[in-house]
Scaffold this active site. Structure first.
Site, PDB file in Angstrom:
ATOM      1  N   TYR A  97     -59.046  -7.281  -2.669  1.00 61.15           N
ATOM      2  CA  TYR A  97     -59.340  -7.935  -4.088  1.00 61.15           C
ATOM      3  C   TYR A  97     -58.374  -8.767  -3.705  1.00 61.15           C
ATOM      4  O   TYR A  97     -57.440  -8.163  -3.312  1.00 61.15           O
ATOM      5  CB  TYR A  97     -59.453  -7.529  -5.097  1.00 61.15           C
ATOM      6  N   CYS A  98     -57.661 -10.080  -3.964  1.00 64.68           N
ATOM      7  CA  CYS A  98     -57.637 -10.671  -4.201  1.00 64.68           C
ATOM      8  C   CYS A  98     -56.635 -11.190  -5.918  1.00 64.68           C
ATOM      9  O   CYS A  98     -57.004 -10.492  -6.383  1.00 64.68           O
ATOM     10  CB  CYS A  98     -57.358 -12.719  -3.401  1.00 64.68           C
ATOM     11  N   PHE A  99     -55.928 -13.070  -6.117  1.00 65.06           N
ATOM     12  CA  PHE A  99     -56.081 -13.076  -7.586  1.00 65.06           C
ATOM     13  C   PHE A  99     -56.985 -12.747  -8.121  1.00 65.06           C
ATOM     14  O   PHE A  99     -57.300 -12.411  -9.387  1.00 65.06           O
ATOM     15  CB  PHE A  99     -54.980 -14.089  -7.508  1.00 65.06           C
ATOM     16  N   TYR A 126     -57.621  -9.346  -8.969  1.00 64.81           N
ATOM     17  CA  TYR A 126     -56.745  -9.280  -9.548  1.00 64.81           C
ATOM     18  C   TYR A 126     -56.307  -8.998 -11.353  1.00 64.81           C
ATOM     19  O   TYR A 126     -56.345  -8.719 -12.674  1.00 64.81           O
ATOM     20  CB  TYR A 126     -54.605  -9.136  -8.941  1.00 64.81           C
TER      21      TYR A 126
END
Length: 365
Positions: A97-99, A126
């Site tokens: 995942y990223c933000f 996130y």
């Protein structure tokens, strides 16, 4: 092209099962807060992310993407992809995942795919998972009724909680046992990491057949970790169980917690001489931390007793000298404070008893 991504409906399963997650955000983002089973392998380092972010604001997405590619290419790109491949080789059931589950997730996924691995990324990233965990905490009191375990200092509340399937150990999650002497050697998590770990523990608890959510009686702050307001409000109105224990048993337990465990921990970390010095400093600082409430005279008396006990411990290898100051601390400080607090909860008390009686009561209810 259909993207290989994990929908929001899977958040609970991922978190409850401690699925390994690769966090592709920059280190500065990861340090502020992440999930218990996540490991940081960033697409961009902090300075690279900062440059791309500035470019995005000033020149738009397309130019920012080009800059990102120019910053992460060649050997740098290969090193990062190799780190990702190593992570997913060791954790084949993992996700990334990223933000927000946007461009960084998609690019990381694309580079992995080019290297031969098709790894799903988490939809919403996130930010969305964090919101899911916040809602889990805020709604906890509505899922299973809370029961609050109270008890005088040294009554063994933590030992008791750890034996019960109904319990979530708030102090364990906060890495702080709830007194001036409650520090852990490794320090406390960030506030966000505390909340995330609490939410995951609550999700796991909800998947058990426990009828209640059993929590230790805590103040709003556990060390520096703050309980979320809605969760704390639920605790403030929940029914109370009071764990009772004899003074002798309390002294034995606290001697082990304040002296034996802490002394041993410092020596393991720092060696014999420096470890003992750090242990002595920990005791002195713990008393100094409550000096205002103790009063100067009581504080000085306790510090003198600690100094004497440390001297006996060094010269005779005998820790029993610590029992004197521990008992004085209980009688003059912790016990009156506890009595004041429990008197305010009198109408909420459901049951009082020792360890055996408390286990029986919970088994029956």
């Amino acid at each position: 092209m259909t993207l290989n991504k994990v929908p929001a409906s899977e958040y609970r399963r991922i978190l409850v099962n401690d699925h390994p997650i690769m966090d592709a955000r920059a280190p500065v983002e990861f340090e502020k807060g992440a999930f218990p089973a996540s490991v940081n392998h960033p697409l961009m380092e902090d300075e690279e992310r900062k440059k791309v972010g500035t470019c995005y604001k000033e020149h738009g997405q397309e130019t920012a993407i080009k800059l990102g590619h120019s910053l992460v290419q060649g050997e740098i790109k290969q090193q990062r992809v190799d780190a990702w491949l190593d992570f997913f080789t060791k954790n084949p059931d993992g996700y990334l995942y990223c933000f927000r589950g946007g461009l960084r997730s998609q690019l990381t996924q694309q580079w992995l795919k080019e290297a031969g691995l098709d790894i799903p990324f988490i939809e919403g990233g996130y930010k969305a998972m964090r919101q899911f965990l916040i809602e889990t905490i805020d709604n906890a009191a509505n899922v299973k009724p809370m029961l609050i375990l109270s008890g005088i200092t040294g009554s063994g509340k933590t030992d008791f909680l750890l034996q019960r399937k109904e319990a979530v150990d708030l102090e364990g999650i906060a890495h702080h046992r709830g007194s001036s002497f409650g520090r852990y050697h490794e320090g406390q998590p960030s506030q966000i990491n505390f909340e995330n770990a609490l939410a995951v523990a609550l999700l796991k608890h909800q998947d058990t057949d426990a009828k209640h959510l059993l929590l230790e009686d805590e103040s709003f702050l556990i060390g520096r970790s703050a309980l979320p307001q809605a969760f704390y409000s639920g605790m403030q109105t929940a029914s109370v169980l009071v764990l009772e224990e004899s003074m002798d048993a309390r002294l034995t337990r606290l001697l082990n917690e304040y002296v034996h465990k802490m002394h041993s921990g410092y020596i393991q970390r720092l060696g014999e001489e420096a470890g003992f010095e750090a242990f002595a400093q920990y005791l002195a600082q713990s008393i100094t931390g409550i000096k205002k409430r103790l009063g100067g005279k009581q504080h000085d008396e306790l510090q003198a007793m600690i100094t004497d006990a440390l001297s006996i411990q060094t010269s005779q290898n005998d820790t029993r000298g610590h029992l004197g100051w521990i008992e004085l601390l209980l009688v003059k400080y912790y016990d009156p404070m506890y009595q004041y607090q429990i008197d305010k909860k009198a109408e909420r008390i459901l049951f009082k008893g020792d360890h055996q009686a408390m286990h029986q009561w919970l088994d029956d209810h």
